[in-house]
Enzyme design. Structure first.
Site, PDB file in Angstrom:
ATOM      1  N   HIS A 150      10.491 -12.718   4.336  1.00  0.00           N
ATOM      2  CA  HIS A 150       9.733 -11.470   4.204  1.00  0.00           C
ATOM      3  C   HIS A 150       9.421 -11.176   2.736  1.00  0.00           C
ATOM      4  CE1 HIS A 150       9.252  -6.935   4.934  1.00  0.00           C
ATOM      5  NE2 HIS A 150       8.255  -7.525   5.560  1.00  0.00           N
ATOM      6  N   HIS A 176       5.385 -11.338   0.931  1.00  0.00           N
ATOM      7  CA  HIS A 176       4.767 -10.257   0.149  1.00  0.00           C
ATOM      8  C   HIS A 176       4.499 -10.671  -1.297  1.00  0.00           C
ATOM      9  CE1 HIS A 176       4.587  -6.846   2.953  1.00  0.00           C
ATOM     10  NE2 HIS A 176       5.638  -7.391   3.535  1.00  0.00           N
ATOM     11  N   HIS A 230       3.716  -9.995  11.201  1.00  0.00           N
ATOM     12  CA  HIS A 230       4.664  -8.981  11.671  1.00  0.00           C
ATOM     13  C   HIS A 230       4.735  -8.953  13.202  1.00  0.00           C
ATOM     14  CE1 HIS A 230       4.176  -7.560   7.476  1.00  0.00           C
ATOM     15  NE2 HIS A 230       5.408  -7.140   7.627  1.00  0.00           N
ATOM     16  N   GLU A 239      -1.680  -1.286   6.124  1.00  0.00           N
ATOM     17  CA  GLU A 239      -0.638  -1.681   5.163  1.00  0.00           C
ATOM     18  C   GLU A 239      -0.338  -0.641   4.091  1.00  0.00           C
ATOM     19  OE1 GLU A 239       0.823  -5.431   2.471  1.00  0.00           O
ATOM     20  OE2 GLU A 239      -1.205  -5.454   3.223  1.00  0.00           O
ATOM     21  N   HIS A 250       1.889   2.219   6.761  1.00  0.00           N
ATOM     22  CA  HIS A 250       2.987   1.252   6.771  1.00  0.00           C
ATOM     23  C   HIS A 250       3.937   1.457   5.597  1.00  0.00           C
ATOM     24  CE1 HIS A 250       4.587  -2.635   5.190  1.00  0.00           C
ATOM     25  NE2 HIS A 250       5.065  -2.699   6.412  1.00  0.00           N
ATOM     26  N   HIS A 310       8.007   2.962   5.466  1.00  0.00           N
ATOM     27  CA  HIS A 310       9.198   2.287   4.942  1.00  0.00           C
ATOM     28  C   HIS A 310       9.963   3.202   3.992  1.00  0.00           C
ATOM     29  CE1 HIS A 310       9.413  -2.049   6.061  1.00  0.00           C
ATOM     30  NE2 HIS A 310       8.164  -1.836   6.468  1.00  0.00           N
ATOM     31  N   HIS A 350       7.703  -1.667  13.341  1.00  0.00           N
ATOM     32  CA  HIS A 350       6.609  -2.626  13.403  1.00  0.00           C
ATOM     33  C   HIS A 350       6.134  -2.859  14.836  1.00  0.00           C
ATOM     34  CE1 HIS A 350       5.692  -3.979   9.357  1.00  0.00           C
ATOM     35  NE2 HIS A 350       6.947  -3.691   9.054  1.00  0.00           N
TER      36      HIS A 350
END
Length: 631
Positions: free
Chosen positions: A175, A179, A206, A311, A326, A330, A366
């Site tokens: 992950h 990114h 995802h 995103e 998104h 988080h 997700h």
């Protein structure tokens, strides 16, 4: 400069980042600091950095753009040395990694493992503390210090059954690296390189993680996830047992029952508004751009536009209107235990790409976003037989070959992680922790094909797998099962006229990261070489298939052959070396090598209830079992 010399210099930039000398700082440099770095340093040096936090990401972007623009390797290295001494430690590691992956003069350099750079993001502090005690007490044999990793919970927590999976070093490392290859703030016009289908890849990568997690739950006798979608819903708890050595504080613990709350930079009302605007776009079939103009969600580009929107990446068509659902989600979930910062607690693991997968809420979050994407996908027409077929090519049979045909064995395997590269234990020599992870026996596919054409054909071979039965032992309806299809492999094969067979080993899968070298191996000169560069991006090989169970969990294995000439994205051969896991990570800075939608043909609704009714001659399914052997 020789590649090995560059590799060693890069390793030195990451050395002991978890515990840097206290004397470092911008003040020490004064007028000697390069003018290009003068605007940096706004993110406090010793706090947990979050790529999801807008202000943190802004500074990280400025740094990696400066490093990528450096005139040559020496200039790049000097800038990196200076930045290391005063910018946020974790921000530095992120920006430096992005720059290394994207500089032409860094080709062939392998990024050091994030697990070795920051062991404190992967190893419970109890284990690290134990290693400190042994080191300070003069313990350890000729091979150094070896401590066993501590557990983070017990069976009183129902989610503990899957701790081995969520806390796996490999999937959290994947992950993080994904990114790096696809930074949310990547500006194509500045960098001169476009990230092709980045929004769609955000959706698909995802979605695959969610599908894999649900099947891991079934393997452990648990229900599939319920998406997190109610902003007032109490969340399950999670205690990561991680402590950031950068600031000395533990990652936040979220007790059971906590809810999402407003944080300093965004309110829950903002999140609700962004969600509603996204769903309006899905239902209306178009989005509104920055100029107020309508942009239709076409069959070819719709999912890419929506992925960037959620995103939200720099490619978002209108970030001011559709927000950053998104990323801020988080941040809010990571701050649930201290939303307004009154207790000055560190955020939870959801704030960090290298730790977020440890938290059960990551997957529910997700899965909810995947539900929104699937709502859009449901507006697209189902594939016709013509779209699915490969004329004159038939798949006669498929066999998965392992020690027992069509049965894959899984088991526990012991591994070790070197911690002394990232942490200064005050003692020379190796300091390792020992842990266990699920692994599987090697296997291969044998695909028997009949090509009725008079000449050879080039095919794209697509291999998927999904659980056959649900929590109650009932067969899963095909339109539900299609969303659980995990991609195991995708590759090009030449099919001669007549009957032939295609063989493919599991270790060659297009979704897994190829073997990463340890920092010790890199120091010893075992570089990948200029023609063997890897991105360190991809799913870990040991988790290519789900764990299965003691009875032999039944899965449908599906193989599809499609026409490579129609699928290929370009007529020119790829020059990219960084394409070790193209299905999940693409071909870095080039077109995604497959024109078909990601997840084809299971990315849209299917009008049949049984797999056998859906298959065309160029497809074949077979039942396989995954047998978990405890010992």
């Amino acid at each position: 400069m020789a590649l090995l010399d560059k590799q060693k210099k890069i390793i030195d930039l990451f050395y002991h980042l978890s515990t840097p000398p206290m004397t470092e700082g911008a003040g020490e440099m004064g007028e000697h600091m390069d003018a290009r770095l003068h605007n940096l340093g706004s993110t406090p040096r010793r706090i947990v950095f979050s790529v999801f936090h807008e202000k943190h990401l802004k500074e990280a972007t400025e740094l990696f753009e400066i490093l990528i623009a450096a005139k040559d390797f020496d200039d790049f290295y000097k800038l990196s040395q200076q930045a290391r001494s005063f910018v946020n430690v974790e921000l530095f590691a992120y920006s430096l990694s992005v720059a290394i992956l994207h500089r032409d003069d860094c080709k062939g350099i392998q990024l050091p493992s994030i697990q070795e750079i920051f062991p404190d993001r992967f190893v419970p502090f109890e284990t690290i503390y134990n290693a400190f005690r042994v080191a300070q007490g003069g313990g350890g044999g000729k091979d150094g210090i070896l401590v066993k990793i501590a557990h983070t919970g017990n069976i009183l927590d129902p989610e503990y059954k899957l701790a081995y999976y969520r806390e796996d070093l490999g999937i959290n490392g994947h992950h993080w690296h994904w990114h790096l290859v696809y930074p949310a703030s990547w500006r194509s016009e500045v960098m001169g390189k476009k990230k092709d289908r980045k929004g769609e890849l955000f959706f698909y990568m995802h979605q695959q993680m969610v599908a894999r997690y649900d099947q891991e739950r079934l393997a452990n006798g648990m229900q599939r996830m319920k998406p997190f979608h109610n902003w007032d819903e109490p969340m399950e708890g999670y205690a990561p047992h991680l402590t950031s050595l950068v600031d000395g504080q533990h990652y936040g613990v979220r007790p059971t029952g906590m809810k999402m709350s407003d944080v300093k930079d965004v309110d829950i009302q903002d999140m609700m508004r962004w969600r509603d605007r996204f769903m309006d776009a899905v239902n209306l079939g178009y989005v509104i751009d920055r100029k107020g103009q309508r942009v239709d969600l076409t069959t070819e580009t719709g999912i890419d536009v929506l992925g960037a929107l959620v995103e939200s990446s720099y490619d978002s068509i209108n970030a001011a209107y559709y927000g950053s659902l998104h990323n801020w989600g988080h941040v809010i979930m990571a701050s649930a235990h201290d939303p307004d910062g009154r207790y000055q607690e560190n955020p939870g693991v959801m704030c960090d790409t290298s730790t977020a997968l440890r938290d059960p809420i990551f997957y529910r979050w997700h899965k909810w976003m995947d539900e929104m994407f699937q709502t859009y996908k449901s507006t697209l027409p189902s594939y016709s037989k013509t779209q699915l077929m490969f004329p004159s090519v038939k798949v006669n049979n498929v066999t998965l070959n392992a020690s027992i045909p069509n049965v894959v064995g899984t088991f526990w395997k012991t591994a070790e992680l070197e911690m002394s590269e990232g942490i200064n234990f005050g003692k020379k020599g190796s300091v390792k922790c020992q842990y266990q992870h699920i692994d599987h026996e090697p296997f291969s596919y044998l695909i028997e094909v009949d090509n009725a054409n008079f000449k050879s054909k080039h095919a794209t071979v697509r291999i998927f797998m999904a659980a056959k039965h649900d929590e109650l032992g009932n067969e899963i309806p095909l339109d539900d099962q299609r969303r659980m299809m995990i991609e195991l492999d995708k590759f090009k094969a030449e099919i001669p006229p007549g009957k032939s067979s295609i063989k493919r080993a599991s270790k060659d899968s297009s979704v897994i990261v190829k073997k990463d070298l340890s920092i010790a191996q890199l120091r010893a000169g075992e570089t990948g070489g200029a023609n063997k560069e890897t991105c360190s991006c991809g799913w870990p090989e040991h988790l290519l298939v789900p764990r299965g169970n003691h009875r032999g969990m039944v899965f449908d294995l599906v193989v599809i052959l499609t026409d490579w000439e129609e699928d290929k994205a370009t007529d020119t051969a790829s020059k990219c070396l960084c394409k070790d896991a193209v299905s999940y990570c693409g071909s870095k800075d080039e077109k995604y090598p497959d024109k078909k939608p990601m997840g084809f043909p299971f990315d849209r609704k299917i009008g049949f209830n049984r797999l056998s009714n859906f298959l065309t001659p160029n497809m074949k399914s077979t039942e396989v079992r995954i047998l978990f052997k405890e010992n």
